[in-house]
Design a protein around this motif. Structure first.
Motif, PDB file in Angstrom:
ATOM      1  N   HIS A 236       0.828  -1.206   0.000  1.00  0.00           N
ATOM      2  CA  HIS A 236       0.000   0.000   0.000  1.00  0.00           C
ATOM      3  C   HIS A 236       0.864   1.258   0.000  1.00  0.00           C
ATOM      4  N   ARG A 237       2.165   1.070   0.116  1.00  0.00           N
ATOM      5  CA  ARG A 237       3.083   2.201   0.298  1.00  0.00           C
ATOM      6  C   ARG A 237       4.047   2.347  -0.879  1.00  0.00           C
ATOM      7  N   MET A 238       3.602   1.940  -2.050  1.00  0.00           N
ATOM      8  CA  MET A 238       4.486   1.983  -3.215  1.00  0.00           C
ATOM      9  C   MET A 238       5.035   3.386  -3.469  1.00  0.00           C
ATOM     10  N   ILE A 240       5.616   5.946  -1.328  1.00  0.00           N
ATOM     11  CA  ILE A 240       6.656   6.356  -0.380  1.00  0.00           C
ATOM     12  C   ILE A 240       7.889   5.451  -0.495  1.00  0.00           C
ATOM     13  N   ILE A 241       7.682   4.179  -0.808  1.00  0.00           N
ATOM     14  CA  ILE A 241       8.832   3.290  -1.021  1.00  0.00           C
ATOM     15  C   ILE A 241       9.658   3.771  -2.206  1.00  0.00           C
ATOM     16  N   ASP A 242       8.990   4.141  -3.277  1.00  0.00           N
ATOM     17  CA  ASP A 242       9.725   4.632  -4.442  1.00  0.00           C
ATOM     18  C   ASP A 242      10.437   5.950  -4.118  1.00  0.00           C
ATOM     19  N   HIS A 243       9.773   6.809  -3.372  1.00  0.00           N
ATOM     20  CA  HIS A 243      10.381   8.084  -2.991  1.00  0.00           C
ATOM     21  C   HIS A 243      11.637   7.864  -2.134  1.00  0.00           C
ATOM     22  N   CYS A 244      11.544   6.938  -1.186  1.00  0.00           N
ATOM     23  CA  CYS A 244      12.640   6.740  -0.236  1.00  0.00           C
ATOM     24  C   CYS A 244      13.752   5.831  -0.759  1.00  0.00           C
ATOM     25  N   PHE A 245      13.414   4.886  -1.645  1.00  0.00           N
ATOM     26  CA  PHE A 245      14.414   3.919  -2.087  1.00  0.00           C
ATOM     27  C   PHE A 245      14.931   4.167  -3.507  1.00  0.00           C
ATOM     28  N   SER A 246      14.528   5.280  -4.122  1.00  0.00           N
ATOM     29  CA  SER A 246      15.039   5.604  -5.453  1.00  0.00           C
ATOM     30  C   SER A 246      16.272   6.507  -5.462  1.00  0.00           C
ATOM     31  N   PRO A 247      16.616   7.211  -4.364  1.00  0.00           N
ATOM     32  CA  PRO A 247      17.827   8.030  -4.391  1.00  0.00           C
ATOM     33  C   PRO A 247      19.071   7.218  -4.770  1.00  0.00           C
ATOM     34  N   SER A 255      18.725   8.947   4.657  1.00  0.00           N
ATOM     35  CA  SER A 255      18.403  10.349   4.950  1.00  0.00           C
ATOM     36  C   SER A 255      16.967  10.681   4.555  1.00  0.00           C
ATOM     37  N   THR A 256      16.531  10.180   3.415  1.00  0.00           N
ATOM     38  CA  THR A 256      15.150  10.420   2.954  1.00  0.00           C
ATOM     39  C   THR A 256      14.155   9.763   3.902  1.00  0.00           C
ATOM     40  N   LEU A 257      14.454   8.544   4.328  1.00  0.00           N
ATOM     41  CA  LEU A 257      13.577   7.864   5.292  1.00  0.00           C
ATOM     42  C   LEU A 257      13.509   8.638   6.606  1.00  0.00           C
ATOM     43  N   GLU A 258      14.649   9.146   7.070  1.00  0.00           N
ATOM     44  CA  GLU A 258      14.676   9.885   8.337  1.00  0.00           C
ATOM     45  C   GLU A 258      13.908  11.204   8.217  1.00  0.00           C
ATOM     46  N   SER A 259      13.959  11.824   7.054  1.00  0.00           N
ATOM     47  CA  SER A 259      13.168  13.052   6.837  1.00  0.00           C
ATOM     48  C   SER A 259      11.679  12.739   6.884  1.00  0.00           C
ATOM     49  N   GLU A 260      11.304  11.611   6.275  1.00  0.00           N
ATOM     50  CA  GLU A 260       9.897  11.196   6.306  1.00  0.00           C
ATOM     51  C   GLU A 260       9.458  10.889   7.735  1.00  0.00           C
ATOM     52  N   LYS A 264       6.185  12.410   9.582  1.00  0.00           N
ATOM     53  CA  LYS A 264       5.049  11.506   9.836  1.00  0.00           C
ATOM     54  C   LYS A 264       5.373  10.587  10.995  1.00  0.00           C
ATOM     55  N   LYS A 265       4.425  10.374  11.868  1.00  0.00           N
ATOM     56  CA  LYS A 265       4.571   9.359  12.915  1.00  0.00           C
ATOM     57  C   LYS A 265       4.095   8.040  12.310  1.00  0.00           C
ATOM     58  N   ASP A 266       5.041   7.306  11.776  1.00  0.00           N
ATOM     59  CA  ASP A 266       4.710   6.096  11.024  1.00  0.00           C
ATOM     60  C   ASP A 266       5.625   4.975  11.489  1.00  0.00           C
ATOM     61  N   GLY A 267       5.049   3.965  12.114  1.00  0.00           N
ATOM     62  CA  GLY A 267       5.835   2.857  12.629  1.00  0.00           C
ATOM     63  C   GLY A 267       6.568   2.105  11.539  1.00  0.00           C
ATOM     64  N   TRP A 268       5.978   2.048  10.341  1.00  0.00           N
ATOM     65  CA  TRP A 268       6.625   1.338   9.236  1.00  0.00           C
ATOM     66  C   TRP A 268       7.936   2.023   8.855  1.00  0.00           C
ATOM     67  N   ILE A 269       7.938   3.338   8.793  1.00  0.00           N
ATOM     68  CA  ILE A 269       9.165   4.059   8.441  1.00  0.00           C
ATOM     69  C   ILE A 269      10.233   3.820   9.502  1.00  0.00           C
ATOM     70  N   SER A 270       9.855   3.901  10.762  1.00  0.00           N
ATOM     71  CA  SER A 270      10.814   3.696  11.858  1.00  0.00           C
ATOM     72  C   SER A 270      11.408   2.291  11.813  1.00  0.00           C
ATOM     73  N   SER A 271      10.570   1.285  11.611  1.00  0.00           N
ATOM     74  CA  SER A 271      11.074  -0.094  11.588  1.00  0.00           C
ATOM     75  C   SER A 271      11.949  -0.334  10.360  1.00  0.00           C
ATOM     76  N   THR A 272      11.625   0.325   9.248  1.00  0.00           N
ATOM     77  CA  THR A 272      12.448   0.197   8.040  1.00  0.00           C
ATOM     78  C   THR A 272      13.831   0.785   8.267  1.00  0.00           C
ATOM     79  N   ILE A 273      13.898   1.936   8.923  1.00  0.00           N
ATOM     80  CA  ILE A 273      15.193   2.550   9.251  1.00  0.00           C
ATOM     81  C   ILE A 273      15.999   1.620  10.150  1.00  0.00           C
ATOM     82  N   GLN A 274      15.342   1.020  11.133  1.00  0.00           N
ATOM     83  CA  GLN A 274      16.042   0.127  12.052  1.00  0.00           C
ATOM     84  C   GLN A 274      16.600  -1.105  11.341  1.00  0.00           C
TER      85      GLN A 274
END
Length: 383
Positions: A236-238, A240-247, A255-260, A264-274
């Protein structure tokens, strides 16, 4: 009537069922989650070559016994030898496996892989290259190599790079676990069939007397459906995934993930960074380069490049992250690897390029792939 062949009286790690024009190969190490031993890879190679030459064989079915399709390669022997400096044991094992992957990718007859359970690492290489990949509600796909100081291989730089937008980078870099519905949605699976329907599907496939992919697809489609994705699914996050993983670089991706994460308070982004921060920095950079270059290359070229990289990794000449990952996850099981270099910014593009160079060893040679006349069979599912 189905016939089951035996392998010289030994405990068979591969079972073979013969029904009319169909050959079913069953991975049979259920206690080891069907992890591929050298013996299994050798036997599968024999069976695939023999079935291709046999005009009576029209279709191959590959499945696993127990709760896994295949959890990967049985690489403990590879790593134990690498620790002792005998890296060529692993190189020989992987050479055999990569050639099998290439044969599957260019096979002249349809392969239907029944992915009813765990599909990881080498299990993906033994199935995703085939024409049909049938996922179920029990399927769990992952390429978890970066967390072990490795990189997604077995042709993953080919098939991950062909997933929509930057989803292949996401799956390969993070080792994210995908269920059967997600495998179908992103194209790793061609069909989704409920596990309770598999016996009926296999009964129908056993009657096949054609290698026509359209006819086989029509049979599988009769038992298929399009399952609903979980609310929290990355599919469902195609956007934001493309935005964050295309650099261009790993540093920019994080850095893009950390900016996101700030926005946004999004557990998926935090767990992806981890997930990314726990992985080997060298493995992340190698993986990104292989997927990006794989997008522009054929499956054979991808496997040759991966073989060069894995030989460098096994030799431990540039770093020893593979041995540290093996220690932390499989030996001591403290899950606290100490990567070296420890940070992305300490690894230059030139450092990564060294892994793509030829090995300076008089006994070493590039992966030699057999002549094949067929185009790769891998295709992304069209929903």
């Amino acid at each position: 009537m189905a016939q089951t062949s035996s392998n010289n009286g030994r405990t068979d790690q591969i079972l073979v069922e013969e029904t009319g024009s169909v050959r079913t190969f069953i991975l049979n190490r259920p206690k080891q989650l069907n992890a591929l031993s050298f013996q299994m890879i050798s036997r599968l190679s024999e069976l695939f070559y023999a079935s291709e030459e046999d005009s009576n064989v029209k279709l191959i079915i590959l499945k696993g016994h127990g709760r896994a399709f295949c959890a990967g390669g049985d690489v403990s022997l590879v790593f134990h030898n690498a620790r002792k400096g005998n890296w060529k044991v692993g190189a020989n094992y992987l050479q055999k496996e990569y050639i099998l992957n290439y044969v599957m990718a260019t096979y002249s007859k349809p392969q239907v892989s029944i992915l009813n359970g765990i599909v990881m690492g080498g299990g993906a290489g033994a199935s995703i290259h085939g024409r049909f990949r049938v996922a179920t509600e029990k399927s769990v796909f992952s390429m978890p190599e970066t967390a072990m100081g490795l990189f997604p291989d077995v042709g993953a730089s080919y098939f991950l790079s062909r997933l929509p937008e930057s989803f292949g980078e996401y799956a390969g870099l993070t080792g994210a676990r995908l269920d059967g519905a997600e495998m179908l949605a992103c194209g790793l699976a061609t069909h989704f069939v409920s596990s309770d329907k598999l016996p009926l599907l296999e009964q129908e496939l056993a009657k096949v007397d054609t290698s026509d992919p359209d006819a086989i697809s029509a049979i599988i489609s009769r038992f298929s459906n399009i399952p609903k994705l979980k609310e929290e699914s990355p599919c469902h996050r195609m956007k934001i995934i493309d935005h964050c993983f295309s650099p261009r670089s790993m540093e920019e991706i994080i850095s893009t993930l950390e900016s996101e994460a700030l926005d946004k308070k999004d557990g998926w982004i935090s767990s992806t960074i981890q997930l990314l921060k726990k992985a080997s920095p060298t493995s992340l950079k190698i993986t990104l380069k292989l997927i990006r270059e794989g997008r522009l290359q054929g499956v054979g070229s991808c496997l040759v490049r991966e073989y060069r990289v894995i030989c460098h990794v096994l030799r431990g000449e540039f770093n020893r992250d593979i041995l540290e990952g093996f220690r932390a996850i499989l030996i001591d099981k403290d899950r606290n690897p100490k990567w070296e270099p420890s940070r992305l910014e300490l690894i230059s593009d030139d450092d990564v390029d060294r892994y793509l160079s030829e090995i300076d060893d008089e006994d070493w040679e590039d992966l030699k792939l057999p002549p094949r006349s067929n185009l790769p069979s891998y295709a992304i599912a069209k929903l």
